[in-house]
Design a protein around this motif. Structure first.
Motif, PDB file in Angstrom:
ATOM      1  N   MET A   1     -13.179  15.175 156.427  1.00 19.85           N
ATOM      2  CA  MET A   1     -13.046  15.378 154.986  1.00 19.85           C
ATOM      3  C   MET A   1     -11.858  14.615 154.411  1.00 19.85           C
ATOM      4  N   SER A   2     -12.030  14.152 153.172  1.00 16.17           N
ATOM      5  CA  SER A   2     -10.920  13.535 152.444  1.00 16.17           C
ATOM      6  C   SER A   2      -9.923  14.637 152.076  1.00 16.17           C
ATOM      7  N   ARG A   3      -8.763  14.241 151.655  1.00 12.95           N
ATOM      8  CA  ARG A   3      -7.747  15.230 151.247  1.00 12.95           C
ATOM      9  C   ARG A   3      -8.267  16.093 150.098  1.00 12.95           C
ATOM     10  N   ASP A   4      -8.914  15.466 149.113  1.00 17.67           N
ATOM     11  CA  ASP A   4      -9.457  16.224 147.981  1.00 17.67           C
ATOM     12  C   ASP A   4     -10.537  17.198 148.428  1.00 17.67           C
ATOM     13  N   GLU A   5     -11.417  16.762 149.330  1.00 11.88           N
ATOM     14  CA  GLU A   5     -12.459  17.660 149.844  1.00 11.88           C
ATOM     15  C   GLU A   5     -11.813  18.835 150.578  1.00 11.88           C
ATOM     16  N   TRP A   6     -10.840  18.518 151.430  1.00  9.42           N
ATOM     17  CA  TRP A   6     -10.131  19.551 152.190  1.00  9.42           C
ATOM     18  C   TRP A   6      -9.504  20.575 151.250  1.00  9.42           C
ATOM     19  N   GLU A   7      -8.773  20.106 150.279  1.00  9.71           N
ATOM     20  CA  GLU A   7      -8.094  21.001 149.344  1.00  9.71           C
ATOM     21  C   GLU A   7      -9.091  21.832 148.536  1.00  9.71           C
TER      22      GLU A   7
ATOM     23  N   LEU B   1     -11.709  23.203 149.486  1.00 12.33           N
ATOM     24  CA  LEU B   1     -12.257  24.318 150.269  1.00 12.33           C
ATOM     25  C   LEU B   1     -11.550  25.634 149.962  1.00 12.33           C
ATOM     26  N   CYS B   2     -10.291  25.550 149.569  1.00 11.45           N
ATOM     27  CA  CYS B   2      -9.540  26.777 149.278  1.00 11.45           C
ATOM     28  C   CYS B   2     -10.185  27.502 148.105  1.00 11.45           C
ATOM     29  N   ASP B   3     -10.465  28.790 148.293  1.00 11.33           N
ATOM     30  CA  ASP B   3     -11.112  29.559 147.230  1.00 11.33           C
ATOM     31  C   ASP B   3     -10.116  30.297 146.340  1.00 11.33           C
ATOM     32  N   SER B   4      -8.819  30.105 146.612  1.00  8.78           N
ATOM     33  CA  SER B   4      -7.750  30.745 145.834  1.00  8.78           C
ATOM     34  C   SER B   4      -7.800  32.262 145.892  1.00  8.78           C
ATOM     35  N   CYS B   5      -8.142  32.782 147.061  1.00 13.66           N
ATOM     36  CA  CYS B   5      -8.132  34.238 147.228  1.00 13.66           C
ATOM     37  C   CYS B   5      -6.703  34.754 147.359  1.00 13.66           C
ATOM     38  N   GLY B   6      -5.787  33.892 147.839  1.00 12.47           N
ATOM     39  CA  GLY B   6      -4.390  34.274 147.998  1.00 12.47           C
ATOM     40  C   GLY B   6      -4.094  35.051 149.267  1.00 12.47           C
ATOM     41  N   LEU B   7      -5.108  35.357 150.066  1.00 10.18           N
ATOM     42  CA  LEU B   7      -4.890  36.186 151.247  1.00 10.18           C
ATOM     43  C   LEU B   7      -3.962  35.538 152.272  1.00 10.18           C
ATOM     44  N   CYS B   8      -4.030  34.229 152.411  1.00 10.83           N
ATOM     45  CA  CYS B   8      -3.155  33.581 153.394  1.00 10.83           C
ATOM     46  C   CYS B   8      -1.701  33.629 152.949  1.00 10.83           C
ATOM     47  N   CYS B   9      -1.452  33.891 151.678  1.00 12.64           N
ATOM     48  CA  CYS B   9      -0.092  33.948 151.137  1.00 12.64           C
ATOM     49  C   CYS B   9       0.469  35.365 151.121  1.00 12.64           C
ATOM     50  N   LEU B  10      -0.280  36.300 151.671  1.00 13.11           N
ATOM     51  CA  LEU B  10       0.227  37.667 151.779  1.00 13.11           C
ATOM     52  C   LEU B  10       1.041  37.796 153.060  1.00 13.11           C
TER      53      LEU B  10
ATOM     54  N   ILE C   1       2.927  27.917 156.095  1.00 12.59           N
ATOM     55  CA  ILE C   1       2.094  27.166 157.039  1.00 12.59           C
ATOM     56  C   ILE C   1       1.135  26.266 156.284  1.00 12.59           C
ATOM     57  N   GLN C   2       1.164  25.000 156.626  1.00 15.74           N
ATOM     58  CA  GLN C   2       0.249  24.033 156.025  1.00 15.74           C
ATOM     59  C   GLN C   2      -0.913  23.855 156.996  1.00 15.74           C
ATOM     60  N   LEU C   3      -2.073  24.323 156.601  1.00 17.37           N
ATOM     61  CA  LEU C   3      -3.251  24.231 157.463  1.00 17.37           C
ATOM     62  C   LEU C   3      -3.643  22.779 157.692  1.00 17.37           C
ATOM     63  N   GLN C   4      -4.024  22.492 158.915  1.00 20.84           N
ATOM     64  CA  GLN C   4      -4.479  21.161 159.313  1.00 20.84           C
ATOM     65  C   GLN C   4      -5.850  21.309 159.962  1.00 20.84           C
ATOM     66  N   PRO C   5      -6.741  20.344 159.788  1.00 23.16           N
ATOM     67  CA  PRO C   5      -8.098  20.465 160.327  1.00 23.16           C
ATOM     68  C   PRO C   5      -8.172  20.829 161.818  1.00 23.16           C
ATOM     69  N   GLY C   6      -7.370  20.227 162.636  1.00 26.90           N
ATOM     70  CA  GLY C   6      -7.453  20.493 164.064  1.00 26.90           C
ATOM     71  C   GLY C   6      -6.822  21.787 164.514  1.00 26.90           C
ATOM     72  N   ASP C   7      -6.096  22.456 163.612  1.00 26.01           N
ATOM     73  CA  ASP C   7      -5.361  23.665 163.972  1.00 26.01           C
ATOM     74  C   ASP C   7      -6.033  24.965 163.548  1.00 26.01           C
TER      75      ASP C   7
ATOM     76  N   LEU D   1      -6.074  34.023 159.892  1.00 25.30           N
ATOM     77  CA  LEU D   1      -6.826  33.634 158.692  1.00 25.30           C
ATOM     78  C   LEU D   1      -7.917  34.676 158.427  1.00 25.30           C
ATOM     79  N   PRO D   2      -8.102  35.049 157.171  1.00 24.92           N
ATOM     80  CA  PRO D   2      -9.138  36.053 156.882  1.00 24.92           C
ATOM     81  C   PRO D   2     -10.528  35.546 157.281  1.00 24.92           C
ATOM     82  N   HIS D   3     -11.384  36.472 157.620  1.00 25.02           N
ATOM     83  CA  HIS D   3     -12.745  36.115 158.046  1.00 25.02           C
ATOM     84  C   HIS D   3     -13.559  35.506 156.908  1.00 25.02           C
ATOM     85  N   THR D   4     -13.068  35.595 155.683  1.00 26.93           N
ATOM     86  CA  THR D   4     -13.741  35.023 154.515  1.00 26.93           C
ATOM     87  C   THR D   4     -13.239  33.623 154.189  1.00 26.93           C
ATOM     88  N   CYS D   5     -12.216  33.148 154.899  1.00 24.12           N
ATOM     89  CA  CYS D   5     -11.594  31.854 154.604  1.00 24.12           C
ATOM     90  C   CYS D   5     -12.556  30.705 154.902  1.00 24.12           C
TER      91      CYS D   5
END
Length: 149
Positions: free
Chosen positions: A17-23, A25-34, A77-83, A90-94
């Motif tokens: 995925m391109s950077r824009d495609e990758w970004e 994907l985030c649904d803005s649920c905010g759960l990873c920021c809790l 934490i900055q998520l990376q494709p291979g990680d 990560l929430p099961h809905t991510c």
């Protein structure tokens, strides 16, 4: 007859995925920021709290300073494709987790339904139920557990 073109999240791996495609994907649920707590007796158990990172905008469930977040919050934490598979918290809905596990995006995901607020309407996010880490002493975070990962 025109060829059916699959959306990028169904036709590419996370790594492709391109950077824009990758970004996107985030649904803005905010759960990873809790804030999350680990059970000392069971380190495989991670508990989410409703305590949000100081940068999370509680009114939108989006980072208030995404470009500078690592400078302001060094342990962000900055998520990376291979990680992705190494982040068991990560929430099961991510979307990142779902795609890494070979699963489809859910119907409420904005890339599927076209509505960026669907994640909130579906009750997936904690929008309207979060508290800022600046408002709650760390010793009290345990009183704000919402679910176990």
């Amino acid at each position: 007859m025109a060829a059916i073109v699959k959306p990028f999240w169904e036709s590419k791996t996370l790594e492709q995925m391109s950077r824009d495609e990758w970004e996107s994907l985030c649904d803005s649920c905010g759960l990873c920021c809790l804030q999350k707590l680990e059970d000392a007796e069971d380190p495989d158990s991670i508990y989410y709290t409703r305590i949000a990172c100081k940068l999370l905008d509680l009114g939108t469930a989006r980072c208030s300073n995404y470009p500078e977040r690592k400078k302001i919050v060094p342990d962000c934490i900055q998520l990376q494709p291979g990680d992705i598979t190494s982040y068991a918290w990560l929430p099961h809905t991510c979307a990142y987790r779902l795609l890494a596990e070979g699963k489809p995006l859910p119907p409420w995901h904005h890339l599927v339904c076209g509505d960026e607020n669907a994640v909130h309407a579906a009750g997936i996010s904690q929008l309207g139920r979060m508290l800022s880490e600046e408002e709650v002493p760390e010793d009290d975070w345990e009183n704000h557990l919402i679910f176990r990962c």
